[in-house]
Design an enzyme around this catalytic site. Structure first.
Site: not given
Lengths: 484, 117
Positions: A404-406
């Site tokens: 997700n955040d990456v």
């Protein structure tokens, strides 16, 4: 020559060889070609050093002589039980559970260093102030590493789920740490000055250890699951340091060297991880990341567009190139074998498939690499961030699995985002993006992911294993006529 | 002859300094793909603490020291044996033959090392 000096000679020579083998083994472990012989080399060093340590029986203190037979028996029992259980667990554990296993072994090392310090402290064996101070420092770091690693283990194992955060927590933790140091300082004072004392030295030792263990727990509780790669790495370095310090107290250079090499290596690895997140180590440890005010999804345009797994699978089958971005969701779903099965199907249909790994994907540095290796993915299909990021522009499909955040483009574009500046995989630049995700939740940082709303993105909801199974079935269903 | 090792202040600091530098350099060039096995491998290396535990336990002269020493050896042995077992398992999976040839022939890329149980 007396028996004692022969024992000293043997132990000294073998420990020297062991220290060399550790460093040589670690050096070999830094290339995939020689890595598997590296651990064997280091293993020989360890075996030799442990066997040589039995020569201590010819060189024990006069006070310990009457207990020698009992102590030898205890040593053998402890060695067999400790190594037996850990060996069995290490062979049996699933690859997806590797981060918590390493955390556990690391905690054991910290505990052992702390226990050695405790023996020294209770026996009042450390003579000078320097020795006493170093013993206490090693005890502090070892104890923090023990209790902290156990909390990290509990978090990774899913026993402790939510990061525990209370207002003023960091100040309270700081107070506990200062208190621990104060107890240690008072202990040194009492041992040397004697005289009037509130607590006797052994009681102070108990208080000291209780405080240090409590600090390890308190410090680790508020840290979120996605920061675990950094935390495990730090505790690994900490245990190394504790072992090195106790090595100084015991005047054992092998412990000093091995401990310090690991301490430095762990520190380097920690800094690499922190750099990959574009955050400082202090920020990871002492900031309640994710508790920051919820980021308003002001700049997000577009909508979440669900897609069927089967359609997505068939789309990739007819694509020319696919880059797969695995994240912790893949490990959680234990779907690495299914993923490679799907990849092999695509490959046999002539699709070029690559894997793109973010440095902090998963719960341990490099965890995704190990999972893919377990599934049998050749390591030349696996690319790190810098090597592949340019290729997304010319790629047909980016398949994001449980990451997700990456892959959040906000890290590139949105200055107000908490993750702004973190290097990300540019999945959004691919012509088509599929995201396999369990639900509509946010990433651990609570940040809305603009990628999911982009025009070229479709969401495939479901457990990664089940979704991949559907994709495999759909592509197989096309039959061989299409593949020709 | 006296083979006992005596380490005093400055010698210790020299050892620590050189070892820290060695650790930094040894790990410096490692590719990200090996970060997990390397961490687990260095985790194994600090299992040498078991030797310190052996020293403490063999020199124990009270029940208290024996109990704590026993745990020192137990935990240290667990650290060493467990660290070795998991590192070896992980590294065994990285054995891949014909590495260079596979860039041209992705279909041949299925050769891989023994899988762990």
């Amino acid at each position: 020559m007396t028996l004692a000096s022969i024992a000293q000679l043997v132990i000294g020579a073998i420990d020297l060889a062991a220290a060399f083998l550790f460093m040589y083994g670690l050096k070999r472990m830094s290339s995939p070609v020689t890595a598997s012989s590296g651990i064997l080399v280091a293993g020989f060093g360890m075996l030799a050093a442990v066997l040589a340590s039995f020569f201590y029986i010819f060189d024990v203190t006069a006070a310990a002589k009457p207990f020698l037979m009992v102590n030898i028996g205890l040593s053998i029992v402890a060695l067999i039980i400790g190594s037996g259980i850990a060996w069995w667990a290490g062979k049996k554990v699933a690859m997806t559970a590797m981060p918590q296993m390493v955390a556990l072994y690391n905690g054991m090392g910290g505990g052992a260093a702390g226990a050695i310090a405790a023996v020294e402290l209770f026996g009042a064996k450390a003579p000078g102030t320097t020795q006493l101070a170093v013993t206490l420092l090693g005890a502090l770091i070892g104890a923090i590493s023990l209790s902290g690693s156990l909390i990290a283990w509990a978090k990774l194992q899913g026993i402790v789920n939510k990061p525990l955060r209370v207002i003023g927590q960091q100040y309270f933790n700081m107070l506990v740490l200062i208190g621990t140091l104060a107890v240690g300082g008072y202990l040194i004072y009492v041992v040397h000055a004697g005289g009037s004392q509130v607590l006797s030295p052994p009681q102070l030792v108990y208080v000291f250890f209780a405080c240090a263990l409590a600090y390890g727990i308190l410090m680790t509780l508020p840290i979120g699951g996605a920061d675990m790669p950094v935390v495990i790495s730090i505790y690994n370095a900490a245990t190394g340091l504790a072992v090195g310090l106790e090595g100084f107290v015991l005047e054992n250079p092998a412990l000093m060297i091995a401990g310090m090499v690991v301490g430095a290596a762990g520190t380097l690895l920690t800094l690499l991880m922190a750099k990959a997140m574009n955050r400082s180590v202090a920020n990871i440890l002492f900031t309640n990341f994710g508790e920051a005010p919820k980021h308003a999804p002001a700049h997000i345009k577009g909508s979440l567009k669900p897609a069927e797994a089967a359609d997505a699978g068939i789309f990739m089958r007819y694509a020319k190139s696919v880059i797969i971005i695995p994240g912790y969701g893949l490990a959680a779903a234990q779907a690495q074998q299914k993923l490679y099965e799907f990849v092999k199907l695509l490959q046999s249909a002539g699709v070029s498939v690559k894997f793109a790994i973010h440095p902090v994907a998963g719960r341990m540095p490099g965890q995704m690499d190990v999972l893919l290796a377990e599934a049998g993915v050749p390591y030349d299909l696996i690319f790190q961030l810098d090597d592949i990021n340019e290729e997304f522009k010319t790629t047909d499909v980016a398949l994001v699995i449980g990451a997700n955040d990456v892959v959040n483009p906000a890290a590139r574009t949105d200055k107000s985002s908490p993750i702004f500046g973190m290097p990300i995989l540019n999945a959004d630049q691919a012509k088509q993006v599929y995201v396999i995700k369990r639900g509509q939740g946010k990433g651990y940082a609570g940040i809305v992911n603009a990628l999911f709303y982009a025009d070229n993105t479709n969401m495939v909801y479901g457990d990664a294993g089940a979704v991949l199974a559907e994709m495999i079935e759909a592509v197989r269903g096309l039959g061989t006529k299409a593949a020709a | 002859m006296d083979f006992a090792i005596h380490i005093t202040g400055f010698v210790a600091i020299y050892i620590f300094m050189l070892a820290a530098f060695a650790g930094w350099v040894i790990i410096g060039g490692v590719p990200a793909i090996l970060h997990t096995p390397l961490m687990s491998g260095s985790n194994f290396v600090h299992g040498i603490v078991v030797v310190g535990g052996m020293f403490a336990l063999l020199n124990a002269s009270t029940v208290e020291e024996q109990v704590i020493g026993f745990f020192a050896v137990l935990l240290g042995a667990g650290n060493a044996a467990g660290g070795f077992a998991v590192t070896r398992r992980m590294l065994a999976m990285f054995q891949i033959s014909g590495h260079a040839a596979k860039h041209q022939h992705p279909s041949h890329a299925k050769v891989h090392g023994p899988k762990a149980v």
